[in-house]
Design a protein around this motif. Structure first.
Motif, PDB file in Angstrom:
ATOM      1  N   GLY A 114       1.193   0.019  -1.759  1.00  0.00           N
ATOM      2  CA  GLY A 114       0.271  -1.108  -1.679  1.00  0.00           C
ATOM      3  C   GLY A 114      -1.104  -0.757  -2.215  1.00  0.00           C
ATOM      4  O   GLY A 114      -1.660   0.284  -1.913  1.00  0.00           O
ATOM      5  N   GLY A 115      -1.663  -1.614  -3.049  1.00  0.00           N
ATOM      6  CA  GLY A 115      -2.991  -1.394  -3.605  1.00  0.00           C
ATOM      7  C   GLY A 115      -3.032  -0.434  -4.767  1.00  0.00           C
ATOM      8  O   GLY A 115      -4.109  -0.039  -5.197  1.00  0.00           O
ATOM      9  N   ILE A 134      -9.809  -1.489   0.078  1.00  0.00           N
ATOM     10  CA  ILE A 134      -8.424  -1.657   0.498  1.00  0.00           C
ATOM     11  C   ILE A 134      -8.246  -0.948   1.825  1.00  0.00           C
ATOM     12  O   ILE A 134      -8.631   0.202   1.974  1.00  0.00           O
ATOM     13  CB  ILE A 134      -7.460  -1.059  -0.542  1.00  0.00           C
ATOM     14  CG1 ILE A 134      -7.666  -1.734  -1.891  1.00  0.00           C
ATOM     15  CG2 ILE A 134      -6.020  -1.204  -0.099  1.00  0.00           C
ATOM     16  CD1 ILE A 134      -6.964  -1.056  -3.019  1.00  0.00           C
ATOM     17  N   ASN A 135      -7.657  -1.641   2.783  1.00  0.00           N
ATOM     18  CA  ASN A 135      -7.405  -1.060   4.090  1.00  0.00           C
ATOM     19  C   ASN A 135      -5.903  -1.095   4.353  1.00  0.00           C
ATOM     20  O   ASN A 135      -5.348  -2.121   4.718  1.00  0.00           O
ATOM     21  CB  ASN A 135      -8.173  -1.828   5.176  1.00  0.00           C
ATOM     22  CG  ASN A 135      -8.040  -1.179   6.524  1.00  0.00           C
ATOM     23  OD1 ASN A 135      -7.441  -0.118   6.663  1.00  0.00           O
ATOM     24  ND2 ASN A 135      -8.600  -1.818   7.535  1.00  0.00           N
ATOM     25  N   LEU A 136      -5.247   0.027   4.135  1.00  0.00           N
ATOM     26  CA  LEU A 136      -3.810   0.149   4.361  1.00  0.00           C
ATOM     27  C   LEU A 136      -3.605   1.217   5.426  1.00  0.00           C
ATOM     28  O   LEU A 136      -3.472   2.392   5.131  1.00  0.00           O
ATOM     29  CB  LEU A 136      -3.086   0.545   3.074  1.00  0.00           C
ATOM     30  CG  LEU A 136      -3.217  -0.437   1.911  1.00  0.00           C
ATOM     31  CD1 LEU A 136      -2.632   0.157   0.653  1.00  0.00           C
ATOM     32  CD2 LEU A 136      -2.540  -1.732   2.240  1.00  0.00           C
ATOM     33  N   ASN A 137      -3.601   0.807   6.656  1.00  0.00           N
ATOM     34  CA  ASN A 137      -3.492   1.776   7.741  1.00  0.00           C
ATOM     35  C   ASN A 137      -2.173   2.531   7.709  1.00  0.00           C
ATOM     36  O   ASN A 137      -2.136   3.744   7.815  1.00  0.00           O
ATOM     37  CB  ASN A 137      -3.662   1.080   9.090  1.00  0.00           C
ATOM     38  CG  ASN A 137      -5.065   0.568   9.284  1.00  0.00           C
ATOM     39  OD1 ASN A 137      -6.004   1.145   8.735  1.00  0.00           O
ATOM     40  ND2 ASN A 137      -5.214  -0.509  10.019  1.00  0.00           N
ATOM     41  N   ASN A 138      -1.085   1.833   7.590  1.00  0.00           N
ATOM     42  CA  ASN A 138       0.225   2.470   7.587  1.00  0.00           C
ATOM     43  C   ASN A 138       1.067   1.798   6.513  1.00  0.00           C
ATOM     44  O   ASN A 138       1.670   0.758   6.729  1.00  0.00           O
ATOM     45  CB  ASN A 138       0.886   2.333   8.958  1.00  0.00           C
ATOM     46  CG  ASN A 138       2.143   3.167   9.075  1.00  0.00           C
ATOM     47  OD1 ASN A 138       2.476   3.917   8.169  1.00  0.00           O
ATOM     48  ND2 ASN A 138       2.838   3.024  10.180  1.00  0.00           N
ATOM     49  N   SER A 139       1.119   2.403   5.316  1.00  0.00           N
ATOM     50  CA  SER A 139       1.821   1.805   4.194  1.00  0.00           C
ATOM     51  C   SER A 139       2.945   2.732   3.741  1.00  0.00           C
ATOM     52  O   SER A 139       2.789   3.951   3.727  1.00  0.00           O
ATOM     53  CB  SER A 139       0.853   1.575   3.032  1.00  0.00           C
ATOM     54  OG  SER A 139       1.536   1.073   1.918  1.00  0.00           O
ATOM     55  N   THR A 173       6.394   2.908   0.729  1.00  0.00           N
ATOM     56  CA  THR A 173       7.051   2.315  -0.427  1.00  0.00           C
ATOM     57  C   THR A 173       8.533   2.624  -0.352  1.00  0.00           C
ATOM     58  O   THR A 173       8.932   3.783  -0.300  1.00  0.00           O
ATOM     59  CB  THR A 173       6.459   2.882  -1.734  1.00  0.00           C
ATOM     60  OG1 THR A 173       5.059   2.609  -1.752  1.00  0.00           O
ATOM     61  CG2 THR A 173       7.111   2.243  -2.940  1.00  0.00           C
TER      62      THR A 173
END
Length: 70
Positions: free
Chosen positions: A39-40, A50-55, A57
């Motif tokens: 993500g991002g 961008i705030n992706l705490n727990n991403s 794939t």
């Protein structure tokens, strides 16, 4: 008409290219690629937050072929 070609020096030809000297009716290079990104990953610009705490794939592909190149 036959082609008349002078001296040619080829340094390199990549795996996804076509090199031809002389007459040709049709040339159609084919290649395919699959890109995985989180993500991002493909954001562009100035001042992006961008705030992706727990991403994560998912790269599992059970069908193996998405679109055959022929």
């Amino acid at each position: 008409m036959p082609a008349k070609v002078g001296a040619v020096k080829v340094i390199t030809v990549s795996s996804s290219s076509i090199f031809n000297i002389g007459d040709v009716y049709s040339m159609a290079p084919i290649s395919s690629a699959k890109t995985y990104a989180g993500g991002g990953s493909f954001n562009t610009g100035n001042g992006i937050r961008i705030n992706l705490n727990n991403s994560s794939t998912n790269v599992t592909d059970s069908d193996k072929v998405d679109q055959p190149a022929s």
